[in-house]
Scaffold this motif. Structure first.
Motif, PDB file in Angstrom:
ATOM      1  N   TYR A  96     -15.433  29.647 -32.272  1.00 59.91           N
ATOM      2  CA  TYR A  96     -15.142  29.454 -33.695  1.00 59.91           C
ATOM      3  C   TYR A  96     -14.472  30.672 -34.338  1.00 59.91           C
ATOM      4  CZ  TYR A  96     -15.687  27.953 -38.507  1.00 59.91           C
ATOM      5  OH  TYR A  96     -15.429  27.573 -39.801  1.00 59.91           O
ATOM      6  N   ARG A  99     -10.857  30.710 -33.063  1.00 56.90           N
ATOM      7  CA  ARG A  99     -10.194  29.405 -32.951  1.00 56.90           C
ATOM      8  C   ARG A  99      -8.726  29.497 -33.369  1.00 56.90           C
ATOM      9  NH1 ARG A  99     -12.870  29.812 -37.619  1.00 56.90           N
ATOM     10  NH2 ARG A  99     -12.205  28.652 -39.482  1.00 56.90           N
ATOM     11  N   TRP A 101      -4.961  28.456 -35.003  1.00 57.97           N
ATOM     12  CA  TRP A 101      -4.553  28.113 -36.362  1.00 57.97           C
ATOM     13  C   TRP A 101      -4.756  26.632 -36.668  1.00 57.97           C
ATOM     14  CZ3 TRP A 101      -4.387  31.380 -40.003  1.00 57.97           C
ATOM     15  CH2 TRP A 101      -3.908  32.679 -39.824  1.00 57.97           C
ATOM     16  N   ARG A 104      -8.315  26.155 -37.426  1.00 61.86           N
ATOM     17  CA  ARG A 104      -8.698  26.930 -38.607  1.00 61.86           C
ATOM     18  C   ARG A 104      -8.266  26.239 -39.902  1.00 61.86           C
ATOM     19  NH1 ARG A 104     -10.367  31.939 -38.485  1.00 61.86           N
ATOM     20  NH2 ARG A 104      -9.727  32.126 -36.328  1.00 61.86           N
ATOM     21  N   THR A 105      -7.143  25.529 -39.867  1.00 60.11           N
ATOM     22  CA  THR A 105      -6.596  24.935 -41.092  1.00 60.11           C
ATOM     23  C   THR A 105      -6.798  23.419 -41.190  1.00 60.11           C
ATOM     24  OG1 THR A 105      -4.417  24.691 -40.077  1.00 60.11           O
ATOM     25  CG2 THR A 105      -4.839  26.744 -41.298  1.00 60.11           C
ATOM     26  N   ASP A 138      -4.545  30.756 -45.386  1.00 60.51           N
ATOM     27  CA  ASP A 138      -4.541  30.473 -43.942  1.00 60.51           C
ATOM     28  C   ASP A 138      -3.384  29.540 -43.568  1.00 60.51           C
ATOM     29  OD1 ASP A 138      -6.629  32.073 -43.110  1.00 60.51           O
ATOM     30  OD2 ASP A 138      -8.110  30.458 -43.068  1.00 60.51           O
TER      31      ASP A 138
END
Length: 180
Positions: A96, A99, A101, A104-105, A138
Motif C-alpha cells: 500500500y 502502490r 499511481w 493511488r488515484t 496525486d
C-alpha cells in the motif's frame, strides 16, 4: 492540463472514500484489474519487497508484430493471480505505501482535460476540501509521471530494434527482451 484546484473541484463534486473492499484489486472481467506500471514503479515495489522484476511485473498482454517474427509491447503490468492482484493479501494491499499511481488515484484518472471516474463502491461519499485537494494533487502528479514515461518510450521507440523471433517490452529505459 487542468490545475490542482480545478481537479479538486471536480473530484469533490463526485465525493469518494475508499472502503478498503479490494474490489478494484480483483478480476471481475477480463483485464478489469490490469494495473499498468512504469519501470520506476516496478523498481519501487522491488525495493520495498525484495522481489525480482519478473515477480512484480509482466508485459502488457497486447503485443505488436515487429515484422521480423518478433513482437513487442509498450508497457508493464503488475502480476496477477487468476482472480486478483498478487499484492492483495487477506483483503488488503501488501504494498500500500508503495502502490502504483493507478492504485493511488483510483477511481479517478485524468485524460487531457477530462476527469474519468471508474465504478467504485466508495463514490458518492462526501469528501473534505483537503481530501479533494490531496486526491487532485496525486492525479496531477500521476498525469505528469505518465507523460514523462510516454515521452521516454517515444525516444526509445525511435531507435528500438526487437531481435528477430523474440518478444520484448519497449519502455522508457530501453528494449527489454523477454526470456519465455
Amino acid at each position: 492540463m487542468l490545475g490542482v484546484d480545478e481537479v479538486a473541484s471536480r473530484v469533490g463534486s463526485f465525493g469518494f472514500r475508499c472502503r478498503e473492499c479490494g474490489a478494484c484489486c480483483r478480476r471481475v472481467a477480463e483485464d478489469s484489474n490490469l494495473v499498468i506500471v512504469s519501470p520506476a514503479e516496478v523498481r519501487t515495489i522491488m525495493a520495498a519487497t525484495g522481489m525480482a522484476w519478473d515477480e512484480v511485473a509482466e508485459p502488457y498482454p497486447d503485443f505488436i508484430d515487429a515484422g521480423n517474427g518478433g513482437a513487442y509491447t509498450l508497457a508493464w503490468c503488475i502480476r496477477r493471480t487468476a482472480d486478483a492482484c498478487i499484492f492483495l493479501r487477506d483483503g488488503r494491499c501488501s504494498v500500500y505505501a508503495h502502490r502504483p499511481w493507478i492504485c493511488r488515484t483510483y477511481p479517478f484518472m485524468l485524460m487531457d482535460d477530462d476527469l474519468r471516474v471508474s465504478e467504485c463502491p466508495g463514490l458518492g461519499t462526501p469528501l473534505s476540501l483537503r481530501g479533494a485537494h490531496d486526491a487532485a494533487a496525486d492525479l496531477c502528479r500521476r498525469q505528469a509521471a505518465e507523460a514523462a514515461e510516454e515521452a521516454g518510450i517515444r525516444v526509445v521507440y525511435r531507435r528500438a530494434t526487437v531481435p528477430p523471433g523474440k518478444r520484448a517490452v519497449i519502455d522508457s529505459e530501453g528494449v527489454k527482451v523477454l526470456h519465455d
